[in-house]
Design a protein around this motif. Structure first.
Motif, short mmCIF file in Angstrom:
data_model
loop_
_atom_site.label_atom_id
_atom_site.label_comp_id
_atom_site.label_asym_id
_atom_site.label_seq_id
_atom_site.Cartn_x
_atom_site.Cartn_y
_atom_site.Cartn_z
N VAL A 4 16.52 13.36 12.80
CA VAL A 4 15.19 11.68 12.92
C VAL A 4 13.41 13.16 12.27
N ARG A 5 13.79 14.35 12.31
CA ARG A 5 12.57 14.99 12.60
C ARG A 5 13.04 15.11 11.15
N LEU A 6 13.35 15.54 10.87
CA LEU A 6 13.72 16.22 8.97
C LEU A 6 13.39 15.56 8.25
N GLU A 7 14.31 13.41 8.67
CA GLU A 7 14.07 12.69 7.05
C GLU A 7 12.74 12.17 7.15
N ALA A 8 11.88 12.49 8.45
CA ALA A 8 10.33 12.06 8.74
C ALA A 8 9.78 13.22 7.79
N GLU A 9 9.95 14.39 7.44
CA GLU A 9 9.40 15.32 6.23
C GLU A 9 9.98 14.58 4.93
N LYS A 10 11.22 14.41 4.93
CA LYS A 10 11.73 14.19 3.78
C LYS A 10 11.19 13.33 3.04
N HIS A 19 0.81 -1.13 -0.28
CA HIS A 19 -0.35 -0.11 0.26
C HIS A 19 1.02 1.41 0.09
N ARG A 20 0.16 2.54 -0.58
CA ARG A 20 1.08 3.57 -0.72
C ARG A 20 1.58 4.28 1.11
N LEU A 21 2.11 5.11 1.27
CA LEU A 21 2.03 6.11 2.37
C LEU A 21 0.73 6.73 2.10
N PRO A 22 -0.28 7.13 3.38
CA PRO A 22 -1.33 8.11 3.53
C PRO A 22 -0.69 9.57 3.41
N GLU A 23 -1.30 10.63 3.03
CA GLU A 23 -1.09 11.57 2.56
C GLU A 23 -0.45 12.34 4.11
N ASN A 24 -1.11 11.83 4.53
CA ASN A 24 -1.32 13.07 6.39
C ASN A 24 -0.33 12.00 6.88
N TRP A 25 0.39 11.49 6.77
CA TRP A 25 1.45 10.51 7.42
C TRP A 25 2.20 10.89 8.28
N THR A 26 2.34 10.52 9.70
CA THR A 26 3.13 11.34 10.36
C THR A 26 4.03 10.34 11.36
N LEU A 27 5.37 10.86 11.74
CA LEU A 27 6.62 9.72 11.84
C LEU A 27 6.23 8.72 12.99
N PRO A 28 5.34 7.32 13.40
CA PRO A 28 5.39 6.89 14.34
C PRO A 28 6.48 6.74 15.35
N LYS A 29 6.28 6.76 16.85
CA LYS A 29 6.93 6.74 17.64
C LYS A 29 7.77 5.42 17.60
N GLN A 30 7.75 4.51 17.06
CA GLN A 30 8.20 2.87 16.54
C GLN A 30 9.33 3.12 15.94
N TYR A 31 9.48 4.21 14.34
CA TYR A 31 9.98 4.65 13.80
C TYR A 31 11.42 5.59 14.09
N GLY A 32 10.84 5.94 15.20
CA GLY A 32 11.14 7.36 15.64
C GLY A 32 12.22 7.17 16.50
N ASP A 33 11.71 6.04 17.75
CA ASP A 33 12.60 5.54 18.22
C ASP A 33 13.77 4.78 17.86
N TRP A 34 13.54 3.51 16.85
CA TRP A 34 14.85 2.96 16.20
C TRP A 34 15.65 3.75 15.42
N ALA A 35 15.25 4.97 15.37
CA ALA A 35 16.30 5.93 14.26
C ALA A 35 17.49 6.25 15.99
N ILE A 36 16.72 6.86 16.53
CA ILE A 36 17.20 7.61 17.60
C ILE A 36 18.27 7.03 18.27
N ASN A 45 15.44 1.28 5.50
CA ASN A 45 16.39 1.25 4.70
C ASN A 45 16.94 3.28 4.11
N TRP A 46 15.89 4.12 4.36
CA TRP A 46 15.89 5.17 4.18
C TRP A 46 16.99 5.88 4.80
N MET A 47 16.55 5.52 6.26
CA MET A 47 17.94 6.20 7.56
C MET A 47 19.29 5.66 6.80
#
Length: 237
Positions: A167-173, A141-158, A197-199
């Motif tokens: 992390v916030r900057l990369e989430a917007e990109k 499925h496609r990424l929703p247009e109103n997508w925001t970074l889930p906590k699980q995604y951010g925790d992993w990156a940190i 993979n993006w990060m």
């Protein structure tokens, strides 16, 4: 084989001739009709011997113990034993057939009285086999247009070393790229794996390059000189 009779008839043979005689008998016994083609070249190949051995050993045995009938090499004594075995085998087969037929006839007679009763009995209904529902395959499925970074995604990156700001900057990109992307590649089965993979492929530096260096210090010498200059200027004023 009858060892006493065999030894009495073959005791004059050499060891090589005795071996050739035994092999010829075995080959005949394993061949339909208990005979071999009366063809020297064929027998030579089947016995796996060269021409000299064939004529000095095998041929000597053939001439003494075997005869040729209708183009086939046979052993009269072996043919009799083979015939006895074949007759005995046919008798066993015939007896087995008669016994089976008699048993079937007996069963048929004894079971005839119950035939009508058996016909009246309803056949059991076949058991229904429950099939396990197959798990529906995971769909892309496609990424929703109103997508925001889930906590699980951010925790992993940190945890991997990126500061919160990066992390916030990369989430917007990440969101802008995948929301605007067209075609089949824009749909993914696992967006968390795509984010990882993006990060990993991101050129945004980790640790001090974003935060301003270790313990809040500038990340390079040029920034350190500018900071020192600004600090000095403030002190002089």
């Amino acid at each position: 084989m009858y060892p006493t009779d065999f030894e009495a008839d073959t005791s004059h043979l050499t060891l090589a001739e005795d071996g050739a005689y035994n092999r010829l008998l075995r080959l005949m016994w394993m061949t339909a009709g208990c005979s071999l083609p009366a063809d020297d070249a064929w027998i030579m190949r089947r016995m796996r011997v060269d021409e000299d051995t064939f004529y000095t050993v095998v041929k000597v045995v053939m001439d003494e113990f075997f005869t040729v009938q209708k183009g086939r090499l046979i052993s009269p004594r072996l043919a009799k034993e083979y015939q006895k075995t074949d007759v005995a085998h046919k008798k066993r087969v015939a007896a087995g057939s008669k016994g089976g037929a008699a048993k079937a006839l007996k069963t048929n007679k004894s079971g005839s009285t119950n035939a009508k009763a058996m016909l009246k009995q309803p056949e059991p209904e076949p058991e229904l086999i429950k099939r396990e529902a197959k798990a529906s395959p995971k769909k892309a499925h496609r990424l929703p247009e109103n997508w925001t970074l889930p906590k699980q995604y951010g925790d992993w990156a940190i945890e991997q070393g990126w500061p919160d700001q990066a992390v916030r900057l990369e989430a917007e990109k990440f969101r802008d790229f995948w929301v605007s992307k067209a075609g089949r590649d824009a749909a993914k089965l696992d967006w968390l794996a795509t984010w990882r993979n993006w990060m990993r492929n991101s050129k945004t530096p980790k640790f001090s390059a974003i935060t301003g260096g270790h313990n809040g210090q500038p990340a390079n010498k040029s920034e350190q000189r500018v900071t020192s200059f600004v600090s000095g200027a403030r002190g002089a004023s």
